[in-house]
Write a protein that holds these residues in place. Structure first.
Motif, PDB file in Angstrom:
ATOM      1  N   PHE A  21       0.825  -1.208   0.000  1.00 24.73           N
ATOM      2  CA  PHE A  21       0.000   0.000   0.000  1.00 24.73           C
ATOM      3  C   PHE A  21       0.860   1.259   0.000  1.00 24.73           C
ATOM      4  CE2 PHE A  21      -1.856   3.422   2.534  1.00 24.73           C
ATOM      5  CZ  PHE A  21      -2.830   3.812   1.641  1.00 24.73           C
ATOM      6  N   PHE A  75       3.245   6.333  -5.354  1.00 23.29           N
ATOM      7  CA  PHE A  75       2.948   6.595  -6.767  1.00 23.29           C
ATOM      8  C   PHE A  75       1.788   7.569  -6.902  1.00 23.29           C
ATOM      9  CE2 PHE A  75       5.222   2.597  -7.924  1.00 23.29           C
ATOM     10  CZ  PHE A  75       6.100   3.198  -8.794  1.00 23.29           C
ATOM     11  N   LEU A  76       0.755   7.370  -6.085  1.00 25.05           N
ATOM     12  CA  LEU A  76      -0.394   8.255  -6.170  1.00 25.05           C
ATOM     13  C   LEU A  76       0.020   9.680  -5.845  1.00 25.05           C
ATOM     14  CD1 LEU A  76      -3.181   6.074  -4.546  1.00 25.05           C
ATOM     15  CD2 LEU A  76      -2.849   6.595  -6.954  1.00 25.05           C
ATOM     16  N   PHE A  77       0.943   9.819  -4.875  1.00 24.46           N
ATOM     17  CA  PHE A  77       1.371  11.161  -4.506  1.00 24.46           C
ATOM     18  C   PHE A  77       2.102  11.819  -5.680  1.00 24.46           C
ATOM     19  CE2 PHE A  77       4.229  14.285  -2.585  1.00 24.46           C
ATOM     20  CZ  PHE A  77       3.279  15.070  -1.973  1.00 24.46           C
ATOM     21  N   ARG A  78       2.973  11.048  -6.320  1.00 20.11           N
ATOM     22  CA  ARG A  78       3.646  11.600  -7.505  1.00 20.11           C
ATOM     23  C   ARG A  78       2.618  11.933  -8.571  1.00 20.11           C
ATOM     24  NH1 ARG A  78       8.962  10.750 -10.353  1.00 20.11           N
ATOM     25  NH2 ARG A  78       8.030  12.627 -11.184  1.00 20.11           N
ATOM     26  N   GLY A  79       1.622  11.043  -8.705  1.00 20.33           N
ATOM     27  CA  GLY A  79       0.587  11.243  -9.715  1.00 20.33           C
ATOM     28  C   GLY A  79      -0.149  12.551  -9.525  1.00 20.33           C
ATOM     29  N   LEU A  80      -0.320  12.951  -8.265  1.00 22.74           N
ATOM     30  CA  LEU A  80      -1.018  14.214  -8.002  1.00 22.74           C
ATOM     31  C   LEU A  80      -0.248  15.387  -8.572  1.00 22.74           C
ATOM     32  CD1 LEU A  80      -2.264  14.000  -4.348  1.00 22.74           C
ATOM     33  CD2 LEU A  80      -3.615  14.294  -6.402  1.00 22.74           C
ATOM     34  N   LEU A 117       2.114   2.015  -3.358  1.00 25.14           N
ATOM     35  CA  LEU A 117       1.014   2.558  -4.161  1.00 25.14           C
ATOM     36  C   LEU A 117       0.773   4.024  -3.802  1.00 25.14           C
ATOM     37  CD1 LEU A 117      -1.341   1.945  -6.115  1.00 25.14           C
ATOM     38  CD2 LEU A 117      -2.717   1.422  -4.110  1.00 25.14           C
ATOM     39  N   ALA A 118       0.780   4.307  -2.487  1.00 21.98           N
ATOM     40  CA  ALA A 118       0.517   5.683  -2.050  1.00 21.98           C
ATOM     41  C   ALA A 118       1.593   6.625  -2.579  1.00 21.98           C
ATOM     42  CB  ALA A 118       0.447   5.745  -0.525  1.00 21.98           C
TER      43      ALA A 118
END
Lengths: 178, 659
Positions: A14, A20-25, A17-18
């Protein structure tokens, strides 16, 4: 002890994943600058959607400012931008060429019949190779190409009236003034 | 004034949430009954205030209060009343408010139906729900206040997105959210059990009905969304593998796994730590779905207003809730004992296989949804993953799962034997093979994929029938009907849900195999034949609706020269947003749909571009979902849950008296 390590796996997965999501933002997918801007539009010659015997190449529009719009019948966001394109075509604001991306030609034709066809012509890119050359991230995308065949702007996501008024139209006018 | 009351009510709900999320948890840890007793009244109070806030927002929409920014952006004075009500949750802010309303409603339901549970358990479950509600209420108040004022007020509103002006869309979000948020109850039970250190069959029995109810709503919500897409997008498709659809589908897959694994935990005490992990994952995926939709990380049709600040907030909340619960899991789960042992061929092992396949399916959907993002973050380039990926990956995972679905319910717990199973199921196997080979010929043309899909569907049906027959035969005395009636509702629930899957597969297979479409230019009086029906175009007239104008075509449908019906497809332009919409005319039937949609007018002689579809058995797709839902609701009405409710207080009383 070894067994306890297994139970940490979900947490570790997790956290990755988090991250990556932070970079994605930070990477707003609609604002990714394309490395192709300022470079000549990649060359291609592909059959036309409505007349497979004829091909179209980016050279055919040399000397004009035009838009290359990547679309597909399976792309739901394309419906959102479609009325804008139809309106631009009606005003004859700028020639628009469609790049029909990873799509079945029958579906594509039917789609145009149903929602209206704003394109001067559409090019069939069934295997997505042209899309790869142009760095297509998702459908729809729109490229602004100048008279010398250089990519001047890339719109990721639907072409909104605001994007047209604020960005693309001023750029086209500037390019035409030369 | 009214919007300010709503805003104030939200703040009060947040304060109550803070109480609900702290005191009961401390009370449960330190055994302070007065602290634990806060849980129930705080839940009731919170629900009341959130409901007041929701009511205030709805009232603002219904009374055309365009001084409220949200109303000005998503409504219009010409909008019909039912869509004004639906517009309450048509915006980002409103839908988050709906989310919190559902969350507090689930809390009240837990408070009401948990009288037989130990006080600590109730306090912990409601406490965890309290923490969740605080996160979402803060999110609303800090980043997306639905009651923000607009000064000076707008003269009229910008109207609700015409795509959302459909009955399916009125019901779809509430249903979906009931499901999403419902998994929070299973989640809270799992966290409460981890905190209390008691993970046993009773925990599984308490979680089961809640999980099933949430799953039913989620099933219904997804089905409604798909039905809406079919009707409203004018394209005849029913699933697009859009990121937002995937976001709702992933919790469904894991939730389905959870339902099955809870059954094994309750009956045999197996897979306890796995079941807890699934309960955490089901809700975590619901939260992740919210993040994906609300943050704008992925581009999608459904991307409402996107705002990086919101994304950061939800991501932070995600890390706290999911990271925290997985850390708790890593700390507590190793101490959970292993359940009863079982042989490689047994009902447990099929349930385990079911779980693994469902989780793999979910992981592949997650991968396809996030892959473009991950590659982009690593600077490896940009790609798009479309339906081709999902279609290729998904079917091979589902096929063995469906096959096992036929076998599983007939297996014995602990140990089963393959030769015995083969003997019992040989007729079912033979019948399904034969029908699957022959039926496609009857339908007109033999296609391997159609035969395979039909085989799976009939296999599930036949194996389920074998199961029922064996149950009747082995039941003690009574007429056949009486024996059938004695079977518990939980069993019938499973039967219906499994048959629902079979019906669903029939629908998908036959639509994909035998749909027909014609795209034609039709002048007045032209006829087109499709699937044996003759369509005669009678021309189109202009129409004016409450908030749109457009054209309505008339199509005479006849079969073998006999008149069948008239269909009226429409093309609408909504006044405010100037958005063209296709209202397809659909003749729905159990054997299939006739679907007519208008394209563009061609020339000025009254000719139109028209699309005609024949969609055989498409309604079986949604019919299957309805069966699954009914099955779920039937299962939770099982006697043993009601008996348990009655029995446990008595036990508690007896224990109290003995002490």
């Amino acid at each position: 002890m070894k067994r306890a390590v297994w139970f940490l796996l979900p947490l570790a997965a997790f956290l990755v994943l988090a991250a990556f999501l932070f970079r994605g933002l930070g990477l707003n997918p609609r604002e990714v600058p394309s490395p192709l801007i300022g470079k000549p539009a990649p060359a291609f010659a592909r059959p036309q959607l409505h007349d497979a015997a004829k091909t179209f190449s980016q050279k055919d529009l040399a000397g004009q400012v035009w838009l290359l719009n990547v679309w597909a019948s399976w792309c739901v966001a394309c419906r959102e931008e479609h009325p804008v394109l139809v309106e631009l075509a009606r005003q004859k604001a700028v020639p628009i060429v469609g790049l029909n991306y990873k799509d079945a030609p029958e579906d594509a034709k039917a789609w145009l019949k149903q929602f209206g066809d704003p394109y001067m012509l559409s090019v069939v890119d069934r295997d997505g190779r042209v899309g790869i050359d142009y760095g297509v991230y998702g459908v729809p995308e729109t490229f602004l190409i100048d008279a010398n065949g250089v990519i001047r702007h890339k719109q990721i996501g639907p072409l909104t009236p605001a994007a047209w008024e604020k960005t693309i139209r001023p750029k086209i006018e500037a390019l035409r003034r030369g | 004034m009214i919007p300010e009351i709503g805003h104030f009510a939200l703040i009060l709900a947040l304060l109550l949430g803070l109480m609900k999320g702290t005191l009961p948890l401390i009370g449960a840890a330190r055994r302070i009954p007065t602290y634990m007793a806060v849980a129930r009244p705080a839940s009731h109070g919170q629900f009341l205030f959130v409901a007041v806030a929701f009511g205030c927002l709805m009232w603002s929409f219904m009374s055309n209060d365009f001084s409220v920014l949200n109303v000005a952006e998503h409504s219009n004075s010409q909008l019909p009343l039912r869509y004004k009500i639906a517009a309450t949750w048509g915006s980002h802010e409103g839908s988050m408010l709906l989310w919190v309303l559902m969350l507090s409603a689930w809390s009240v339901a837990v408070a009401a139906f948990s009288r037989h549970l130990p006080e600590e358990m109730v306090a912990r479950v409601l406490g965890v729900q309290g923490i969740l509600s605080v996160g979402f209420l803060l999110f609303i108040l800090v980043t997306s206040n639905p009651f923000e004022r607009l000064f000076p007020p707008a003269p009229d509103g910008r109207d609700l997105n015409p795509l959302l002006q459909d009955p399916g869309m009125v019901l779809h979000p509430p249903m979906l959210y009931m499901g999403y948020v419902g998994f929070s109850v299973a989640f809270s039970f799992a966290i409460a059990a981890l905190l209390g250190g008691k993970l046993d069959a009773t925990w599984a029995r308490w979680s089961r009905p809640w999980t099933t109810v949430a799953w039913c709503f989620l099933t219904g919500g997804i089905a409604l969304g798909s039905w809406w897409a079919y009707k409203e997008l004018g394209w005849g498709g029913w699933w697009f593998w859009d990121p937002v659809e995937n976001a709702s589908f992933m919790p469904w897959l894991v939730g389905t796994a959870l339902i099955h694994s809870l059954a094994a935990t309750e009956k045999r005490g197996s897979f306890k730590s796995w079941t807890v992990l699934l309960a955490i994952c089901a809700f975590s995926l619901s939260l992740l779905g919210t993040f994906l939709v609300r943050s704008g990380v992925l581009t999608s049709v459904h991307a409402f207003a996107t705002d990086p600040k919101r994304g950061v907030f939800i991501l932070g909340f995600l890390v706290v809730v999911i990271g925290g619960s997985l850390a708790l899991y890593a700390w507590r789960a190793p101490k959970i004992g292993l359940g009863g042992r079982f042989a490689p061929v047994s009902r447990e092992s099929t349930l385990l296989a079911n779980n693994v396949l469902l989780v793999v399916a979910c992981a592949s959907v997650l991968l396809g949804t996030l892959y473009p993002l991950v590659l982009d973050s690593l600077d490896l380039g940009k790609i798009s993953v479309g339906p081709p990926y999902f279609d290729t990956v998904f079917a091979p995972i589902m096929a063995p799962l469906v096959f096992l679905m036929g076998v599983g319910p007939l297996m014995r717990w602990k140990e089963a034997s393959v030769p015995d199973l083969f003997l019992r199921l040989r007729w079912a196997l033979g019948v399904s093979l034969a029908v699957a080979l022959i039926l496609p010929f009857v339908m007109g043309s033999w296609k391997p994929l159609v035969a395979f899909g039909l085989f799976l569907a009939i296999w599930v049906f036949a194996a389920t029938m074998v199961g029922i027959r064996e149950r009747v035969r082995n039941a003690p005395k009574g007429t056949k009907l009486a024996r059938l009636a004695r079977e518990p509702r939980g069993y019938w629930g499973m039967v219906l849900a499994h048959l629902g899957i079979a019906v669903f597969i029939v629908g998908v297979t036959l639509v994909n195999g035998y749909q027909n479409e014609r795209d034609v230019r039709m002048e007045i009086g032209d006829t087109v034949t499709l699937n044996g029906y003759t369509f005669r175009f009678e021309g189109a007239k202009s129409i004016t609706g409450p908030n749109y104008r457009g054209a309505r075509g008339t199509m005479d449908v006849s079969k073998d020269g006999r008149f069948v019906e008239k269909l009226y497809p429409e093309k609408r332009i909504y006044n405010v947003q100037q958005m063209p919409m296709t209202e397809a005319a659909i003749d729905s039937g159990i054997l299939g749909d006739l679907y007519v949609s208008l394209g563009e007018p061609v020339g000025d002689q009254g000719a139109w571009a028209v699309r005609l579809y024949g969609k055989p058995f498409i309604n079986w797709i949604w019919g299957g979902c309805v069966l699954m839902m009914i099955g779920g609701f039937l299962a939770i009405s099982d006697r043993r849950y009601r008996l348990a409710v009655r029995r446990e207080p008595e036990l508690g009383a007896a224990r109290g008296a003995a002490a």
